[in-house]
Design a protein around this motif. Structure first.
Motif, PDB file in Angstrom:
ATOM      1  N   TYR A  96      49.446 -68.706  58.899  1.00  0.00           N
ATOM      2  CA  TYR A  96      48.627 -67.655  59.503  1.00  0.00           C
ATOM      3  C   TYR A  96      48.991 -66.301  58.908  1.00  0.00           C
ATOM      4  O   TYR A  96      50.057 -66.129  58.327  1.00  0.00           O
ATOM      5  N   GLU A  97      48.065 -65.353  59.074  1.00  0.00           N
ATOM      6  CA  GLU A  97      48.205 -64.031  58.464  1.00  0.00           C
ATOM      7  C   GLU A  97      49.080 -63.122  59.321  1.00  0.00           C
ATOM      8  O   GLU A  97      48.905 -63.041  60.532  1.00  0.00           O
ATOM      9  N   LEU A  98      50.007 -62.436  58.680  1.00  0.00           N
ATOM     10  CA  LEU A  98      50.763 -61.365  59.320  1.00  0.00           C
ATOM     11  C   LEU A  98      50.213 -60.037  58.801  1.00  0.00           C
ATOM     12  O   LEU A  98      49.376 -59.998  57.908  1.00  0.00           O
ATOM     13  N   GLU A  99      50.729 -58.935  59.363  1.00  0.00           N
ATOM     14  CA  GLU A  99      50.333 -57.611  58.875  1.00  0.00           C
ATOM     15  C   GLU A  99      50.626 -57.518  57.371  1.00  0.00           C
ATOM     16  O   GLU A  99      49.808 -57.028  56.595  1.00  0.00           O
ATOM     17  N   TYR A 100      51.812 -58.002  56.968  1.00  0.00           N
ATOM     18  CA  TYR A 100      52.146 -58.064  55.549  1.00  0.00           C
ATOM     19  C   TYR A 100      52.509 -59.503  55.227  1.00  0.00           C
ATOM     20  O   TYR A 100      53.570 -59.972  55.637  1.00  0.00           O
ATOM     21  N   GLY A 101      51.621 -60.225  54.524  1.00  0.00           N
ATOM     22  CA  GLY A 101      51.949 -61.578  54.091  1.00  0.00           C
ATOM     23  C   GLY A 101      51.519 -62.650  55.079  1.00  0.00           C
ATOM     24  O   GLY A 101      50.658 -62.414  55.918  1.00  0.00           O
ATOM     25  N   THR A 102      52.134 -63.820  54.960  1.00  0.00           N
ATOM     26  CA  THR A 102      51.773 -64.942  55.813  1.00  0.00           C
ATOM     27  C   THR A 102      53.033 -65.556  56.412  1.00  0.00           C
ATOM     28  O   THR A 102      54.138 -65.330  55.939  1.00  0.00           O
TER      29      THR A 102
END
Ligand code: 5GP
Length: 175
Positions: A96-102
């Motif tokens: 899943y997607e984070l603010e920066y990266g996965t």
């Protein structure tokens, strides 16, 4: 309302953690207070009964601290959803997607009986990405989502909106 005030009074703001500009909600004072922690666990166990849960999932790591005692109190099983690479057996994985990266979380595919109703517990709902990914994993493992319960919802991040499609009508409870 009384429970809400008690819980809120035991959560501490830590500015600039883990990054400058972020105010982290620290639950360690709540965990250290047996009256507040006990009331929280009782409330989570009551949600299990109300939503007809057969199993509780805890999200690593602070979710474990709340979910495991709630499962024992509710007399239902506890299942960990862990960060990638931590579970010993074969796993289902969800990125899943984070603010920066996965990020990536995993579960043992045999953790649920077919059709088990699962309540997901975590400490804080922020963007909703972690909880959303957990619901995908639970369904892919053949179980049903009974709901998501968190101690604290950071409403300004609107994780509730992100999570709503994945909930598919199941409740999101913020204590
Ligand atoms: P989300 O995926 O909703 O953006 O982030 C939720 C996850 O990050 C949860 O597992 C939660 O433990 C952690 N988290 C994010 N912000 C905070 C915070 O301010 N306090 C605590 N205790 N956990 C946080």
């Amino acid at each position: 309302p009384d429970l809400r005030d008690l819980l809120l009074s035991r959560i501490r703001d830590v500015p600039d953690y883990p990054r400058p500009g972020v105010v982290f909600k620290d639950i360690t004072p709540l965990l250290a207070d047996p009256a507040a922690f006990g009331a929280l666990i009782d409330a989570l166990a009551a949600l299990c009964a109300r939503h007809g849960a057969d199993k509780i999932v805890g999200l690593e790591a602070r979710g474990f601290i709340l979910a495991a005692p709630a499962a024992a109190k509710a007399e239902i099983g506890f299942v960990p959803i862990r960060k990638a690479g931590k579970l010993p057996g074969a796993t289902l994985s969800q990125a899943y997607e984070l603010e920066y990266g996965t990020a990536e979380i995993e579960v043992h595919p045999e953790a649920f009986a077919p059709g088990d109703r699962v309540l997901v517990i975590d400490d804080v709902l922020a963007t909703g990405g972690t909880a959303e990914a957990s619901l995908s994993l639970i369904r892919r493992a053949g179980a049903e989502v009974a709901g998501v319960a968190v101690l604290l919802e950071l409403a300004f991040l609107d994780g509730r909106s992100r999570l709503t499609p994945a909930l598919a009508g199941a409740p999101l409870e913020a204590l």
